[in-house]
Design an enzyme around this catalytic site. Structure first.
Site, PDB file in Angstrom:
ATOM      1  N   TYR A  63       0.824  -1.203   0.000  1.00 60.14           N
ATOM      2  CA  TYR A  63       0.000   0.000   0.000  1.00 60.14           C
ATOM      3  C   TYR A  63       0.863   1.260   0.000  1.00 60.14           C
ATOM      4  O   TYR A  63       1.517   1.587   0.991  1.00 60.14           O
ATOM      5  CB  TYR A  63      -0.937   0.012   1.206  1.00 60.14           C
ATOM      6  CG  TYR A  63      -1.868  -1.171   1.289  1.00 60.14           C
ATOM      7  CD1 TYR A  63      -2.168  -1.950   0.162  1.00 60.14           C
ATOM      8  CD2 TYR A  63      -2.452  -1.531   2.493  1.00 60.14           C
ATOM      9  CE1 TYR A  63      -3.016  -3.038   0.245  1.00 60.14           C
ATOM     10  CE2 TYR A  63      -3.315  -2.616   2.588  1.00 60.14           C
ATOM     11  CZ  TYR A  63      -3.584  -3.375   1.452  1.00 60.14           C
ATOM     12  OH  TYR A  63      -4.428  -4.449   1.547  1.00 60.14           O
ATOM     13  N   HIS A 130       0.340 -11.926   1.153  1.00 60.72           N
ATOM     14  CA  HIS A 130      -0.620 -11.111   0.402  1.00 60.72           C
ATOM     15  C   HIS A 130      -1.126 -11.837  -0.847  1.00 60.72           C
ATOM     16  O   HIS A 130      -2.312 -11.772  -1.181  1.00 60.72           O
ATOM     17  CB  HIS A 130       0.043  -9.782   0.012  1.00 60.72           C
ATOM     18  CG  HIS A 130      -0.911  -8.666  -0.192  1.00 60.72           C
ATOM     19  ND1 HIS A 130      -0.544  -7.338  -0.125  1.00 60.72           N
ATOM     20  CD2 HIS A 130      -2.238  -8.640  -0.476  1.00 60.72           C
ATOM     21  CE1 HIS A 130      -1.597  -6.568  -0.348  1.00 60.72           C
ATOM     22  NE2 HIS A 130      -2.626  -7.331  -0.578  1.00 60.72           N
ATOM     23  N   SER A 209     -13.076  -5.615   1.252  1.00 61.91           N
ATOM     24  CA  SER A 209     -14.025  -4.989   0.312  1.00 61.91           C
ATOM     25  C   SER A 209     -15.461  -5.428   0.601  1.00 61.91           C
ATOM     26  O   SER A 209     -16.191  -5.840  -0.300  1.00 61.91           O
ATOM     27  CB  SER A 209     -13.639  -5.305  -1.138  1.00 61.91           C
ATOM     28  OG  SER A 209     -12.407  -4.733  -1.478  1.00 61.91           O
ATOM     29  N   PRO A 210     -15.901  -5.339   1.861  1.00 60.52           N
ATOM     30  CA  PRO A 210     -17.253  -5.781   2.210  1.00 60.52           C
ATOM     31  C   PRO A 210     -18.341  -4.911   1.593  1.00 60.52           C
ATOM     32  O   PRO A 210     -19.505  -5.329   1.552  1.00 60.52           O
ATOM     33  CB  PRO A 210     -17.260  -5.686   3.733  1.00 60.52           C
ATOM     34  CG  PRO A 210     -16.289  -4.598   4.047  1.00 60.52           C
ATOM     35  CD  PRO A 210     -15.192  -4.776   3.032  1.00 60.52           C
ATOM     36  N   LEU A 211     -17.962  -3.740   1.113  1.00 60.94           N
ATOM     37  CA  LEU A 211     -18.934  -2.837   0.491  1.00 60.94           C
ATOM     38  C   LEU A 211     -18.764  -2.789  -1.024  1.00 60.94           C
ATOM     39  O   LEU A 211     -19.177  -1.843  -1.679  1.00 60.94           O
ATOM     40  CB  LEU A 211     -18.810  -1.440   1.102  1.00 60.94           C
ATOM     41  CG  LEU A 211     -19.020  -1.401   2.624  1.00 60.94           C
ATOM     42  CD1 LEU A 211     -18.853   0.007   3.169  1.00 60.94           C
ATOM     43  CD2 LEU A 211     -20.381  -1.958   2.997  1.00 60.94           C
ATOM     44  N   ARG A 213     -16.253  -2.336  -2.978  1.00 56.15           N
ATOM     45  CA  ARG A 213     -15.439  -1.211  -3.457  1.00 56.15           C
ATOM     46  C   ARG A 213     -16.302   0.015  -3.728  1.00 56.15           C
ATOM     47  O   ARG A 213     -16.051   0.784  -4.649  1.00 56.15           O
ATOM     48  CB  ARG A 213     -14.626  -1.613  -4.688  1.00 56.15           C
ATOM     49  CG  ARG A 213     -13.737  -2.843  -4.441  1.00 56.15           C
ATOM     50  CD  ARG A 213     -12.860  -3.179  -5.623  1.00 56.15           C
ATOM     51  NE  ARG A 213     -12.167  -4.443  -5.447  1.00 56.15           N
ATOM     52  CZ  ARG A 213     -11.014  -4.602  -4.793  1.00 56.15           C
ATOM     53  NH1 ARG A 213     -10.440  -3.565  -4.239  1.00 56.15           N
ATOM     54  NH2 ARG A 213     -10.452  -5.785  -4.684  1.00 56.15           N
ATOM     55  N   GLY A 218     -24.590   2.312  -2.365  1.00 58.65           N
ATOM     56  CA  GLY A 218     -25.674   2.982  -3.065  1.00 58.65           C
ATOM     57  C   GLY A 218     -25.353   4.403  -3.474  1.00 58.65           C
ATOM     58  O   GLY A 218     -26.195   5.087  -4.073  1.00 58.65           O
TER      59      GLY A 218
END
Length: 344
Positions: A63, A130, A209-211, A213, A218
């Site tokens: 990162y 990783h 990335s539970p949302l 990305r 929404g």
């Protein structure tokens, strides 16, 4: 520090190390989604995360090519006893200045030592491979990580984006405390085999990335991403697939009223909180790992663990939004070849 819930990370973690079910992914404070925020903003956000109750922070050598680890050192290492530190090796800046995957034992050792210096800490609590370097037997990579455990440089070993078969082979060398893979309403691949294998082995599962990305919030209404945003190379966000996928998100949004009614004693939930609650209901002992640069989203994500989803609503969601509802692959052809997860 207000921890709403706790999760024990695998059978190899000592009993006193309890983790909140929501952790903070630090990647986008330095990397991946266009221009990162100002350093002062990032430092403030990291401290606010600890004040809120987050007690697991996730970074990596990749990162910002080390910048994210250095950021954590500057921002919060004076609060080292307040959080469980996860970082990753095996993917980093190569000699040509580009991202490289290298799982050779000598490379993993050097990466770890460099990370310890950047992080200004004596030990990393959870150290993930990783990516599995397919040119190196997983047993060799994990064998070197186990020696780093013996030397006290890392406490526990994790793997990222691996199959159930690779996890099993790795575990035969040394207990694997956690597996981290993308898991959300629009990326259900871990349900094929890895989740069951983690349960069998006592390995914790961490959902990155539970949302989706950003799409599961929404609020993502177009795919005009800034230069350097990794979503520009992801098929699901391309012109061929994005519009269709937005229609699926509309179906999810249509179910939010039921979710809100089931949680009428709580504030009106966001769609992101709906997605987080879904993950925690599907995998009660897992850890959800959202990232953000927003103070508001930091709090909203944390509060996602307060909401519950009934079994009947879970069934409706599964019927309304199966994995097949979404269009396009998670990664492009080159990146897909680098990962080891099972695919639908």
């Amino acid at each position: 520090m207000a921890i709403i819930g706790t999760t024990k990370l695998g059978t190899s973690i000592i009993d006193t190390e309890k983790l909140a079910p929501i952790a903070l992914g630090c990647m986008n404070l330095s990397h991946a989604y266009g221009v990162p925020p100002r350093k002062e903003h990032a430092i403030s956000l990291l401290n606010q995360a600890l004040d809120t109750g987050y007690n697991m922070l996730d970074t990596a050598a990749l990162y910002g090519f080390g910048a994210n680890e250095s950021l954590l050192a500057k921002a919060i290492m004076h609060r080292r006893d307040e959080f469980f530190l996860a970082s990753k090796c095996g993917m980093f800046k190569g000699p040509d200045g580009k991202r490289a995957i290298d799982g050779r034992p000598e490379t993993l050792r050097k990466t770890c030592e460099d990370s310890l210096k950047r992080l200004n800490t004596e030990v990393i609590d959870l150290y993930y491979l990783h990516r599995w370097d397919k040119n190196v037997p997983i047993e060799d990579s994990v064998g070197e990580l186990s020696r780093l455990v013996d030397e006290g440089k890392i406490r526990h070993i994790g793997l990222s984006e691996v199959s159930a078969d690779t996890l099993t082979k790795a575990y035969a060398v040394h207990p694997i405390a956690a597996v981290q893979s993308e898991y959300s309403l629009w990326s259900r691949n871990p349900e094929i085999a890895v989740l069951d294998t983690c349960k069998d082995l006592g390995t914790a599962f961490v959902s990155f990335s539970p949302l989706g990305r950003g799409i599961l919030t929404g609020t993502l209404t177009n795919n005009q991403f800034a230069a350097g945003d990794i979503r520009r190379a992801m098929p699901r966000f391309s012109n061929d697939h994005f519009s269709h996928n937005l229609t699926v998100i509309e179906k999810l949004a249509s179910l939010k009223a039921v979710f809100a009614e089931e949680n009428a004693h709580l504030p009106e939930p966001t769609l992101a909180q709906f997605a987080i609650a879904w993950l925690l209901a599907k995998q009660p002992n897992s850890i959800v790992l959202p990232g953000t640069t927003s103070f508001k989203h930091l709090e909203d994500n944390w509060n996602g663990q307060k909401y519950a989803i009934s079994d009947s609503l879970l069934e409706i969601i599964d019927q309304t939004i199966p994995q097949s509802a979404f269009s396009g692959g998670r990664y492009n052809t080159v990146t897909q070849a680098e990962i080891d997860t099972e695919e639908f």
